[in-house]
Enzyme design. Structure first.
Site, PDB file in Angstrom:
ATOM      1  N   GLY A 147      37.848  33.259  22.199  1.00  0.00           N
ATOM      2  CA  GLY A 147      39.250  33.208  21.774  1.00  0.00           C
ATOM      3  C   GLY A 147      39.908  31.903  22.159  1.00  0.00           C
ATOM      4  O   GLY A 147      40.294  31.118  21.313  1.00  0.00           O
ATOM      5  N   ILE A 162      37.417  37.274  43.868  1.00  0.00           N
ATOM      6  CA  ILE A 162      36.508  37.217  42.722  1.00  0.00           C
ATOM      7  C   ILE A 162      35.995  38.634  42.474  1.00  0.00           C
ATOM      8  O   ILE A 162      35.391  39.253  43.333  1.00  0.00           O
ATOM      9  CB  ILE A 162      35.340  36.241  43.017  1.00  0.00           C
ATOM     10  CG1 ILE A 162      35.866  34.799  43.102  1.00  0.00           C
ATOM     11  CG2 ILE A 162      34.254  36.365  41.962  1.00  0.00           C
ATOM     12  CD1 ILE A 162      36.364  34.210  41.804  1.00  0.00           C
ATOM     13  N   PRO A 200      31.117  38.268  40.796  1.00  0.00           N
ATOM     14  CA  PRO A 200      30.647  36.886  40.947  1.00  0.00           C
ATOM     15  C   PRO A 200      29.854  36.383  39.738  1.00  0.00           C
ATOM     16  O   PRO A 200      29.898  35.204  39.421  1.00  0.00           O
ATOM     17  CB  PRO A 200      29.749  36.939  42.188  1.00  0.00           C
ATOM     18  CG  PRO A 200      30.153  38.167  42.921  1.00  0.00           C
ATOM     19  CD  PRO A 200      30.683  39.133  41.899  1.00  0.00           C
ATOM     20  N   THR A 259      30.037  37.399  36.335  1.00  0.00           N
ATOM     21  CA  THR A 259      30.845  37.094  35.154  1.00  0.00           C
ATOM     22  C   THR A 259      31.840  35.979  35.471  1.00  0.00           C
ATOM     23  O   THR A 259      32.146  35.151  34.622  1.00  0.00           O
ATOM     24  CB  THR A 259      31.594  38.353  34.666  1.00  0.00           C
ATOM     25  OG1 THR A 259      32.336  38.918  35.741  1.00  0.00           O
ATOM     26  CG2 THR A 259      30.634  39.389  34.127  1.00  0.00           C
ATOM     27  N   GLN A 269      32.275  32.413  33.546  1.00  0.00           N
ATOM     28  CA  GLN A 269      33.529  32.025  32.911  1.00  0.00           C
ATOM     29  C   GLN A 269      34.027  30.677  33.457  1.00  0.00           C
ATOM     30  O   GLN A 269      34.510  29.827  32.704  1.00  0.00           O
ATOM     31  CB  GLN A 269      34.578  33.112  33.137  1.00  0.00           C
ATOM     32  CG  GLN A 269      35.709  33.032  32.142  1.00  0.00           C
ATOM     33  CD  GLN A 269      36.664  34.213  32.246  1.00  0.00           C
ATOM     34  OE1 GLN A 269      36.454  35.133  33.025  1.00  0.00           O
ATOM     35  NE2 GLN A 269      37.706  34.188  31.464  1.00  0.00           N
ATOM     36  N   GLY A 278      44.113  34.912  37.733  1.00  0.00           N
ATOM     37  CA  GLY A 278      43.273  34.722  36.554  1.00  0.00           C
ATOM     38  C   GLY A 278      42.258  33.605  36.728  1.00  0.00           C
ATOM     39  O   GLY A 278      42.463  32.683  37.505  1.00  0.00           O
ATOM     40  N   GLU A 311      41.443  30.157  32.569  1.00  0.00           N
ATOM     41  CA  GLU A 311      41.896  28.846  32.123  1.00  0.00           C
ATOM     42  C   GLU A 311      41.780  27.752  33.167  1.00  0.00           C
ATOM     43  O   GLU A 311      41.621  26.580  32.833  1.00  0.00           O
ATOM     44  CB  GLU A 311      43.344  28.967  31.624  1.00  0.00           C
ATOM     45  CG  GLU A 311      43.384  29.982  30.496  1.00  0.00           C
ATOM     46  CD  GLU A 311      44.738  30.161  29.856  1.00  0.00           C
ATOM     47  OE1 GLU A 311      45.094  29.349  29.009  1.00  0.00           O
ATOM     48  OE2 GLU A 311      45.427  31.135  30.198  1.00  0.00           O
TER      49      GLU A 311
HETATM   50 MO1  MOS Z   1      44.856  31.500  26.400  1.00  0.00          MO
HETATM   51  S1  MOS Z   1      45.159  29.596  25.784  1.00  0.00           S
HETATM   52  O1  MOS Z   1      46.329  32.067  26.938  1.00  0.00           O
HETATM   53  O2  MOS Z   1      43.906  32.392  25.373  1.00  0.00           O
END
Ligand code: MOS
Length: 775
Positions: free
Chosen positions: A274, A662, A665, A667, A671, A734, A737
């Site tokens: 995504g 975490i 560990p 996944t 990511q 999170g 990102e």
């Molecule tokens: Mo993200 S850029 O909030 O999928």
């Protein structure tokens, strides 16, 4: 957004600041923090076997009777009007079912633009979709053809004759600057912020850097291009979609097509990546409208080129970062301003200065962003929108200043590491950037770096090392509910309309649910990917995991209360209140006296029940306003540059992430590594080649838009501090990102260390290096 919003957010911060901690989410730490259970364990993706065997069905793979296939025609001009339109040949072509143009498209309202405070708003563009003959950007859809096969649709689309009356278009970044807009806010933050007089401090300081950094547009290139399969039965719609926003998409479609929300079902069990792209775009509306017209299911799969043409990417930016310091290293001025593209019909402000506001303490600061209105497909969210490119500018500048001062760049960063949020003065919930750098420097072997650029060489190869900080805020989305169904045999099913773009949503949520409900992993299942389930927020802002965890925790609390009520006076727990027991080992257990317990089986049996179901929502994410919640990372790069050709080869990357607990560990490492790879692509090759004369993207495909391939990827070492955030669900922030942030700067800084040449324009290509060296 508006000044009103700034005032509202300001008041929320003030009020939440006064409220006692115990009234707020995160006020008392999540009791699961630090508990050893399923959370924190290595666990492969539960849906891995489905994916590797091909059994996982994606949006473009759903078999349906009577299916017809769509092809699109895009405008090759940026601005103007359709002058002539001839669809006769297309309509007569073999297999054609429908040709849809602005003449035949049903009249529809624009889609409300996405907003983090409105769960039902989801649009990435407020432009009309096939409603009039106006052309507003190069790539805009001007026609859709439905046919019995994809090949027939493509062929017929090629037969549509269109001519355009072209009008002058705004397509030049520099030319748009005089009319740049200064928005009042950037997401929920006030845009322009200033403390003291940063310009004066800059002039007066012993050391200063004042430079312009530029980054190009980036396009989305998820492995699965966007696709929808739309099927109407009367006034009921089922949409098989690839989306990061299931519930908002269903709500938006219901409103747009004027049907009841319960008559729309959006299914999106698997999404092939995504990164911000899989929101709501024109293809949704086109496919749903076409399917309704022909009373047959319609499949619309975007070609790779169509993704470039009609789904926005990351805006190009031109950023000024100015930094000044005293001899001891303390920052006296920090200025971060600049330009990016954001047409008024778009939703994403590319918040490149937001990270800088949280990262360093400086006596005088100034921040502010300006928007350029160009006639282009609206840019959109793309992994760490803002921070990804903002950190390139900021962290390059810090490296430049450290070099000028003869100071180690890690040392310079840590001397300006703030104790509290530099702008708001609010304490951080948890912050261990220094620890991340300590771990990283040791594991990486930072001590082997030479502080003198161009001083290490092996044959034609110049060797260099660099580092840079990454950052990303903690986000928990408002709203979102989950349903828990517990059966007498001690099994639980947890359900909400969550999205999984490949990061392992079901896996991690199953681990969490097992711990939260006191059940073994095998007794728990997680249902998702369906808008008929209780609504989850969109998967964005790296906030989906904690948002759902908070809702599951709330539902588990409700479940505890209902079970206790059901247990009644015959229970060993009689007389206890919900706060005095917890869910553990297949039942309820007294916190004070673990010998007092009652199993789910016993409770439900006595009550003559087979199961119990609760649905609950999480409390509003007020912890985001009470505390400064920010993740950070320390990125290291080791590389070589050919002294002959200027070719850059990355030898090693290392990232240490301070992102809270975490949860898995395996996944998580995957990511985080993926994010660093995206950062590597941003540093070295990713670039939209935008023709400013025509407003057209010239490299709309993976042959010309270069993302890293396997051979480009070096050894990547991923680590974390693992320190829980006491204010977040499970102590987690999170991880989707943050990993792209700081990587490009670490690479650029290593290139400088290797060559003595400073590149301030992404991507870092050999032509730029040779040109700078020749200059
Ligand atoms: Mo993200 S850029 O909030 O999928």
């Amino acid at each position: 957004m508006s000044r009103v919003q700034n005032a509202v957010i300001g008041s929320v911060r003030t009020v939440v600041g006064w409220l006692p901690e115990r009234w707020l989410p995160g006020g008392s730490p999540d009791p699961l923090i630090g508990r050893h259970g399923e959370v924190g364990r290595q666990l492969g993706h539960l849906d891995g076997p489905l994916k590797v065997t091909g059994a996982a069905r994606f949006a473009a793979e759903v078999p349906l009777e009577q299916l017809c296939h769509a092809a699109l025609v895009h405008s090759p001009v940026a601005r103007g009007r359709i002058a002539t339109l001839d669809t006769r040949a297309a309509e007569a072509a073999p297999g054609v079912v429908l040709v849809l143009t602005h003449r035949t498209m049903p009249r529809l309202e624009p889609v409300p633009l996405i907003s983090i405070t409105n769960m039902t708003a989801v649009g990435n563009s407020a432009l009309p979709i096939l409603q009039d003959p106006e052309i507003r950007y190069n790539g805009q859809v001007v026609a859709l053809v439905l046919a019995e096969t994809p090949q027939q649709a493509d062929f017929a689309a090629s037969l549509i004759g269109i001519s355009y009356d072209e009008a002058p278009a705004r397509t030049r970044f520099d030319a748009a600057k005089p009319q740049a807009r200064t928005p009042a806010s950037i997401l929920v933050e006030r845009n322009e912020e200033a403390v003291g007089d940063a310009e004066a401090a800059l002039r007066q300081s012993a050391f200063q850097v004042d430079a312009i950094y530029t980054t190009p547009g980036h396009n989305h290139a998820a492995i699965e291009p966007h696709a929808v399969t739309a099927a109407w039965t009367g006034d009921r719609l089922v949409l098989h979609d690839a989306t990061q926003a299931i519930a908002p998409t269903a709500a938006a479609l219901a409103k747009l097509f004027d049907i009841r929300r319960e008559d729309v079902r959006v299914l999106s069990p698997f999404v092939g990546g995504g990164f911000g792209a899989k929101g709501f775009w024109d293809h949704h509306v086109l496919a749903v409208a076409a399917a309704r017209l022909v009373r047959r299911p319609v499949r619309l799969v975007l070609s790779r080129e169509a993704v470039f043409r009609m789904v926005g990417g990351r805006s190009p930016t031109e950023q000024r970062v100015a930094l000044a310091a005293e001899a001891g290293g303390r920052f006296t001025a920090l200025i971060h301003t600049g330009y990016s593209v954001m047409p008024p019909y778009g939703a994403c402000p590319e918040q490149y200065t937001l990270g800088s506001r949280a990262l360093y303490r400086a006596q005088n600061v100034r921040f502010g962003q300006k928007h350029l209105d160009l006639d282009v497909v609206p840019n959109t969210y793309m992994r760490a929108p803002g921070e990804a490119v903002g950190s390139f500018a900021l962290e390059s500048a810090v490296d430049e200043l450290a070099h000028q001062m003869g100071m180690d760049p890690i040392e310079l960063r840590l001397r300006n590491d703030p104790e509290v949020h530099p702008l708001s003065g609010i304490p951080f919930s948890q912050r261990a950037l220094a620890e991340a750098y300590r771990q990283g420097a040791e594991a990486f072997g930072w001590a082997a770096r030479s502080a003198t650029p161009r001083s290490r060489r092996e044959g034609e190869w110049l060797l260099g090392m660099g580092c840079a900080t990454g950052s990303f805020p903690y986000v928990r989305m408002p709203a979102g509910a989950v349903r828990i169904r517990l059966t007498r045999d001690g099994r639980a099913s947890v359900a909400c309309s969550a999205q999984d773009m490949g990061m392992g949503t079901a896996t991690v949520q199953s681990q969490h649910a097992a711990d939260r409900l006191g059940l073994p992993l095998a007794a728990v299942s997680f249902e998702m990917g369906d808008s008929d389930l209780p609504p989850a927020p969109m998967a964005g802002g790296s906030g989906q995991t904690v948002s759902i965890v908070a809702a599951v925790a709330a539902a588990a609390t409700k479940l505890t209360g209902e079970l206790l009520r059901l247990a009644g006076n015959a229970s060993p727990l009689a007389g206890l209140r919900a706060g005095e027991v917890r869910l553990q080992e297949g039942g309820l257990v007294s916190l004070a006296d673990p010998a007092r317990r009652d199993s789910f089986d016993a409770i439900l049996s006595r009550a003559g029940r087979e199961d119990i179901t609760v649905t609950e929502s999480a409390a509003a994410p007020l912890e985001m306003f009470k505390y400064a919640m920010q993740s950070q990372s320390a990125n290291f790069c080791d590389l070589r540059v050919s002294a002959v050709t200027g070719e850059i080869r990355i030898t090693r990357l290392l990232g240490v992430f301070d992102v809270g607990t975490i949860l898995n560990p395996r996944t998580a490492a995957s990511q985080l590594r993926g994010g660093m790879i995206m950062g590597l692509g941003m540093a070295l090759s990713e670039e939209v080649l935008f023709d400013e004369r025509s407003g057209r993207i010239m490299n709309a495909g993976l042959a010309d838009y270069h993302i890293p391939a396997h051979l480009d990827i070096p050894e990547i070492d991923v680590r974390w501090t693992g320190i829980p955030d006491p204010r977040s669900p499970l102590g987690a922030r999170g991880i989707g990102e943050i990993a792209i942030t700081g990587v490009a700067a670490a690479i650029a800084n290593a290139v400088f260390n290797a060559t003595g040449t400073r590149l301030r324009d992404l991507p870092l290509t050999l032509d730029k290096l040779l040109e700078e060296e020749g200059a």
